[in-house]
Design a protein around this motif. Structure first.
Motif, short mmCIF file in Angstrom:
data_model
loop_
_atom_site.label_atom_id
_atom_site.label_comp_id
_atom_site.label_asym_id
_atom_site.label_seq_id
_atom_site.Cartn_x
_atom_site.Cartn_y
_atom_site.Cartn_z
N GLY A 152 -11.95 3.61 5.10
CA GLY A 152 -12.39 4.34 3.92
C GLY A 152 -11.63 5.62 3.67
N THR A 153 -12.18 6.42 2.76
CA THR A 153 -11.45 7.59 2.24
C THR A 153 -11.94 8.92 2.78
N PHE A 154 -12.99 8.91 3.62
CA PHE A 154 -13.48 10.17 4.19
C PHE A 154 -12.63 10.52 5.41
N ALA A 155 -11.37 10.83 5.14
CA ALA A 155 -10.39 11.05 6.20
C ALA A 155 -9.25 11.88 5.64
N GLU A 156 -8.39 12.34 6.53
CA GLU A 156 -7.24 13.12 6.07
C GLU A 156 -6.20 12.24 5.39
N TYR A 157 -6.15 10.96 5.76
CA TYR A 157 -5.20 10.02 5.15
C TYR A 157 -5.88 8.68 4.93
N VAL A 158 -5.44 7.97 3.90
CA VAL A 158 -5.90 6.61 3.68
C VAL A 158 -4.71 5.77 3.20
N ALA A 159 -4.61 4.56 3.72
CA ALA A 159 -3.62 3.60 3.23
C ALA A 159 -4.27 2.82 2.09
N ALA A 160 -3.82 3.06 0.87
CA ALA A 160 -4.47 2.51 -0.31
C ALA A 160 -3.61 1.43 -0.96
N PRO A 161 -4.13 0.22 -1.14
CA PRO A 161 -3.39 -0.80 -1.89
C PRO A 161 -3.09 -0.31 -3.30
N VAL A 162 -1.89 -0.60 -3.80
CA VAL A 162 -1.50 -0.09 -5.11
C VAL A 162 -2.40 -0.64 -6.22
N ARG A 163 -3.05 -1.80 -5.99
CA ARG A 163 -3.94 -2.36 -7.01
C ARG A 163 -5.18 -1.50 -7.22
N THR A 164 -5.41 -0.54 -6.33
CA THR A 164 -6.60 0.31 -6.42
C THR A 164 -6.30 1.69 -7.00
N LEU A 165 -5.04 1.97 -7.35
CA LEU A 165 -4.63 3.33 -7.67
C LEU A 165 -4.16 3.51 -9.10
N SER B 103 0.83 -1.20 0.00
CA SER B 103 0.00 0.00 0.00
C SER B 103 0.86 1.25 0.00
N VAL B 104 0.21 2.39 -0.23
CA VAL B 104 0.86 3.67 -0.05
C VAL B 104 -0.04 4.54 0.81
N LEU B 105 0.55 5.43 1.57
CA LEU B 105 -0.23 6.38 2.36
C LEU B 105 -0.54 7.59 1.50
N VAL B 106 -1.82 7.87 1.36
CA VAL B 106 -2.28 8.97 0.52
C VAL B 106 -2.83 10.08 1.41
N LYS B 107 -2.33 11.28 1.21
CA LYS B 107 -2.89 12.47 1.84
C LYS B 107 -4.11 12.88 1.02
N VAL B 108 -5.29 12.74 1.61
CA VAL B 108 -6.53 12.91 0.87
C VAL B 108 -6.80 14.38 0.59
N ARG B 109 -7.06 14.70 -0.66
CA ARG B 109 -7.48 16.05 -1.03
C ARG B 109 -8.98 16.11 -1.29
N ALA B 110 -9.53 15.02 -1.83
CA ALA B 110 -10.97 14.97 -2.09
C ALA B 110 -11.41 13.52 -2.16
N ALA B 111 -12.67 13.28 -1.80
CA ALA B 111 -13.25 11.95 -1.85
C ALA B 111 -14.69 12.08 -2.33
N ALA B 112 -15.06 11.31 -3.35
CA ALA B 112 -16.40 11.41 -3.91
C ALA B 112 -17.39 10.56 -3.12
N VAL B 113 -18.64 10.99 -3.15
CA VAL B 113 -19.74 10.25 -2.54
C VAL B 113 -20.43 9.42 -3.62
N ASN B 114 -20.74 8.18 -3.30
CA ASN B 114 -21.44 7.29 -4.21
C ASN B 114 -22.63 6.67 -3.49
N PRO B 115 -23.68 6.28 -4.23
CA PRO B 115 -24.83 5.65 -3.56
C PRO B 115 -24.47 4.46 -2.71
N VAL B 116 -23.42 3.72 -3.09
CA VAL B 116 -23.03 2.56 -2.29
C VAL B 116 -22.58 2.97 -0.89
N ASP B 117 -22.13 4.22 -0.73
CA ASP B 117 -21.68 4.67 0.59
C ASP B 117 -22.82 4.67 1.59
N TYR B 118 -23.97 5.22 1.20
CA TYR B 118 -25.08 5.23 2.16
C TYR B 118 -25.70 3.84 2.28
#
Length: 311
Positions: free
Chosen positions: A99-112, A29-44
């Motif tokens: 999840g991604t609604f945070a200041e940081y997220v550890a994201a697997p490289v397969r997702t980026l 994974s890599v640590l990502v400093k989150v700048r923006a995160a989109a909302v999707n219907p699956v979230d609710y």
């Protein structure tokens, strides 16, 4: 770090803004400093517990699967990215927690993938989940090709608007269902708009009297059955909303993280083939409002949550 989280399933009121432990960065994974995160219907739907049958929830859960941000720490086995790289991701794991609604997220490289250079972080955050859903259905399940007539439901929404653009890029003619207020927007995307409601089948048949070659259902239920009835002989049907599509001879599609697909989407965005319309933005601490707006189901394009690093 500051984050949005919930300790139990429920409505938007269960979302809390506050301190959460900083994420640990695994080897892949890599640590990502989150700048923006989109909302999707699956979230609710996750927050309400509707995916409890397939995804374990490790409470407290930080919601969100879409992200745009900057790499600040690569994992030990993650040479694909270096510090300072701007990335986008569909950061879904097989459980709910990080999840991604945070200041940081550890994201697997397969997702980026690398962020499109011509998009700001807010626009870029709206690309991964909805864009990949459309990409994997249009390019994969429906195999849309030049000359096809394609029916896309909820064509002004996040997934639908990407599906319209991708199908048009493949050389298809696109008929898109939407409320009248979004008809001009659909025409800008290259679709022929038709209005929801009674008489929809007749309105589609007036435009495609021989039937449609492919139908993309994003709603399910009666809309799915209507889509099957509108197919031309040999037509293809796919749904991201209703597993009953299998009984109608179609494909059910649940989007999966795929770095190659996301890379291709990023390239299409840089070429101007795919654009992202951001309908509304909210600061991280107001994510509950973003969820409420998403649940209303009237969004044109994407809703985005932003993280302020200037204050």
């Amino acid at each position: 770090m500051k984050a949005i989280s919930y300790k139990a399933y429920g409505g938007p009121e269960v979302l809390e803004y506050g301190e959460m432990p900083d994420p640990k960065v695994g080897p892949d994974s890599v640590l990502v400093k989150v700048r923006a995160a989109a909302v999707n219907p699956v979230d609710y739907k996750c927050r309400q517990g509707h995916l409890d049958g397939i995804l374990d929830a490790v409470f407290p859960v930080i919601p969100g699967w879409d992200v745009a941000g900057v790499v600040v720490q690569p994992g030990a086995a993650a040479p694909e990215f270096t510090v300072g790289d701007e990335v986008i991701g569909y950061v879904r794991e097989d459980f709910l927690s990080r999840g991604t609604f945070a200041e940081y997220v550890a994201a697997p490289v397969r997702t980026l993938a690398r962020k499109p250079r011509n998009l700001g972080f807010e626009e870029a955050a709206g690309l991964p989940l909805a864009g990949l859903t459309a990409y994997q259905v249009v390019r994969g399940a429906l195999a849309v090709r030049e000359g096809d007539v394609v029916l896309v439901h909820a064509a002004a929404g996040g997934v639908g608007s990407f599906a319209v653009q991708l199908a048009r890029h493949a050389g298809a003619r696109v008929i898109g269902t939407a409320g009248e207020r979004n008809h001009a927007y659909l025409r800008e995307l290259g679709a022929e708009p038709v209005t929801y409601g009674d008489g929809l089948a007749d309105r589609v048949r007036a435009l495609a009297p021989d039937g449609v070659d492919a139908a993309f259902d994003t709603i399910g239920g009666d809309t799915l059955r209507l889509s099957a009835a509108l197919l031309a002989p040999g037509g293809r049907l796919a749904s991201v909303a209703d597993g009953a599509v299998l009984g109608l001879g179609g494909r059910y599609c649940f989007v999966r993280p795929d770095a190659d697909d996301l890379h291709h989407l990023s390239e299409l965005a840089e070429q101007g083939v795919v654009t992202v319309h951001v309908d509304a933005t909210f600061p991280l601490e107001r994510a509950a409002e973003a969820h409420r707006l998403s649940e209303e189901g009237r969004t044109r394009g994407k809703i985005v949550v932003t993280v302020d690093w200037d204050g």
